[in-house]
Scaffold this active site. Structure first.
Site, PDB file in Angstrom:
ATOM      1  N   HIS A 140     -41.040  23.823  28.034  1.00  0.00           N
ATOM      2  CA  HIS A 140     -40.070  22.982  27.323  1.00  0.00           C
ATOM      3  C   HIS A 140     -38.957  22.514  28.268  1.00  0.00           C
ATOM      4  O   HIS A 140     -38.663  21.313  28.354  1.00  0.00           O
ATOM      5  CB  HIS A 140     -39.471  23.771  26.157  1.00  0.00           C
ATOM      6  CG  HIS A 140     -38.503  22.987  25.333  1.00  0.00           C
ATOM      7  ND1 HIS A 140     -38.878  22.299  24.205  1.00  0.00           N
ATOM      8  CD2 HIS A 140     -37.164  22.774  25.474  1.00  0.00           C
ATOM      9  CE1 HIS A 140     -37.821  21.696  23.680  1.00  0.00           C
ATOM     10  NE2 HIS A 140     -36.766  21.975  24.433  1.00  0.00           N
ATOM     11  N   GLU A 141     -38.363  23.460  28.964  1.00  0.00           N
ATOM     12  CA  GLU A 141     -37.252  23.112  29.855  1.00  0.00           C
ATOM     13  C   GLU A 141     -37.725  22.305  31.058  1.00  0.00           C
ATOM     14  O   GLU A 141     -36.994  21.452  31.561  1.00  0.00           O
ATOM     15  CB  GLU A 141     -36.519  24.378  30.313  1.00  0.00           C
ATOM     16  CG  GLU A 141     -35.909  25.204  29.181  1.00  0.00           C
ATOM     17  CD  GLU A 141     -34.956  24.405  28.297  1.00  0.00           C
ATOM     18  OE1 GLU A 141     -34.387  23.392  28.762  1.00  0.00           O
ATOM     19  OE2 GLU A 141     -34.789  24.785  27.124  1.00  0.00           O
ATOM     20  N   HIS A 172     -37.654  18.647  30.163  1.00  0.00           N
ATOM     21  CA  HIS A 172     -36.312  18.069  30.332  1.00  0.00           C
ATOM     22  C   HIS A 172     -36.009  17.843  31.813  1.00  0.00           C
ATOM     23  O   HIS A 172     -35.527  16.778  32.208  1.00  0.00           O
ATOM     24  CB  HIS A 172     -35.254  19.016  29.752  1.00  0.00           C
ATOM     25  CG  HIS A 172     -35.277  19.136  28.258  1.00  0.00           C
ATOM     26  ND1 HIS A 172     -35.309  18.051  27.421  1.00  0.00           N
ATOM     27  CD2 HIS A 172     -35.240  20.238  27.443  1.00  0.00           C
ATOM     28  CE1 HIS A 172     -35.303  18.458  26.151  1.00  0.00           C
ATOM     29  NE2 HIS A 172     -35.269  19.789  26.148  1.00  0.00           N
TER      30      HIS A 172
END
Length: 444
Positions: A22-23, A26
């Site tokens: 997820h990170e 980003h």
């Protein structure tokens, strides 16, 4: 204690994998958009490990493995030099900011797809949707023990877990279900299961049991685990004995044994308990005693019988698995959104919302079942993380996307005051949701 520690371990492993992807979503898009990333952290609290890259990003593993974050250069949070202003997140166009924020949930969606692709290639061992016992609505529909369900409302079924999920969805929609089955001798037939007759409200977690379907692999004679001191079973039954029948009625589960003992007590006469002890088969005459709570007891504690070997597994080629993974991701997304809609509209109970305790238990149970099961669990969890993060709740990615959508419509960013108010509302909503999840965990 062993299961408790194992549950914590597998929950940490699961969250670490999902949060990292997820990170990274980003981080990767932020770097492509020219934003300087100050820190990429997996976990919170005191850093256990850190390293700084040539681009100036500090990569960190925190002591508390319950999440992660990507900290970007932003003039709203700290002073930024003139030379670095063009690398600040807040200086980027609204479309670039949307791309950076949406990249986290998108990474989890892609991870779900990747995991399902791996699963289709290596195969997930499971049990077929073979009926072991048919009662109530299932018996009325003409379902018999030994029937294997191959499709429900036209959707192919290869395992009991798929069949259970489809039956649950149909029951929550108050719809009858058409079951395609193959009998023990290869005969094919279709049966309408009248799920609309289920009494309302019902527990969505036990739909198959409520309609009278017991899966064949679950029906195993219970094993005696413990004898209560001073009970009528003491001296007659021993730990390790396998209960085969009570008064001539086959015993195929702990629930069977409980119901049979209650019937013996109500009938008021001794019953013949058939057991297997090693290679011996014994018949014992025992009379249950009534407890202070009005329950008839033999004075034994049981464990479920040994689970049989898996009998269902499908593998596909590397290329053939790609469209299957895409379709399965789409199906799982539709099912997840459908469940959320049912919870919001009251068609499904809020008890279906699980918290970290339930997730830890499921992570451990799936890891015990094998690699395929754990991969499937991770794919479900990754998809759930993607969907939840897209909720239009401030402090979640979806909340930031809502802010940017408003910015596109009005031509300017929301005021700092409005965004701060949104953050407080978001925190309250998220705290309420987490509180409900913990409450369900404790009740469960």
């Amino acid at each position: 204690m062993g299961d408790f520690l194992a549950s914590i371990w597998w929950m940490i492993v699961s969250f670490s994998v999902l949060v990292t992807f997820h990170e990274f979503g980003h981080y990767w898009v932020a770097r492509r958009c020219g934003v300087k990333v100050l820190r990429f952290s997996i976990g919170f609290g005191t850093p256990l490990w850190s390293r700084r890259s040539s681009s100036g990003t500090e990569f960190v593993i925190g002591a508390i493995p319950l999440g992660g974050y990507v900290k970007m250069l932003d003039e709203r949070e700290a002073d930024v030099t003139v030379a670095e202003r063009n690398q600040a997140f807040n200086r980027k166009s609204v479309w670039q900011r949307i791309a950076i924020v949406a990249a986290g949930p998108l990474a989890n969606l892609l991870l779900c797809m990747l995991l399902l692709w791996v699963l289709f290639v290596i195969g997930k061992q499971d049990y077929s949707a073979t009926v072991g016992r048919a009662e109530h609505l299932a018996a009325q529909a003409g379902i018999h023990p030994g029937d294997r369900i191959t499709a429900i409302d036209g959707r192919q079924v290869t395992s009991w877990s798929e069949a259970s999920m489809l039956l649950t969805a149909a029951a929550m929609d108050r719809q009858n279900a058409v079951l395609s089955v193959i009998g023990p001798y290869g005969e094919r037939s279709e049966h309408t299961l009248e799920l609309s007759k289920l009494k309302q409200p019902f527990d969505e977690r036990h739909v198959t049991a409520l309609v009278g379907i017991n899966w064949q692999f679950m029906l195993q004679p219970p094993i005696i685990a413990k004898i209560e001191p001073g009970s009528i079973a003491e001296g007659a039954i021993k730990p390790g004995d396998i209960v085969l029948a009570v008064d001539g009625q086959q015993t195929l589960s702990t629930e069977d044994l409980y119901n049979q003992i209650q019937k013996l007590g109500r009938d008021g006469h001794p019953g013949m308990i058939e057991i297997r002890r090693g290679e011996e088969r014994l018949a014992l005459e025992l009379s249950p005693r009534k407890s202070a709570q009005g329950v008839w007891l033999l004075g034994v504690k049981t464990n479920p019988g040994p689970v049989p070997a898996f009998d269902s597994q499908q593998r596909y080629g590397v290329l053939a698995a790609v469209p299957l993974a895409i379709r399965e991701t789409a199906r799982m997304t539709a099912d997840s959104l459908g469940m959320m809609k049912r919870i919001i509209t009251g068609q499904a109970s809020a008890k279906n919302i699980s918290g970290p305790i339930s997730i830890a238990k499921i992570a451990n149970a799936s890891a015990k079942r094998g690699v395929g099961w754990f991969i499937y669990f991770l794919s479900l969890l990754s998809l759930s993380l993607a969907i939840i993060n897209l909720f239009p709740i401030p402090i979640l990615d979806g909340g930031h996307l809502l802010y940017y959508a408003i910015e596109l419509l009005k031509g300017s960013p929301l005021s700092t005051r409005a965004m701060a108010a949104g953050q407080y509302i978001g925190l309250a909503l998220l705290a309420g949701l987490m509180g409900l999840a913990f409450y369900n965990d404790l009740l469960g």
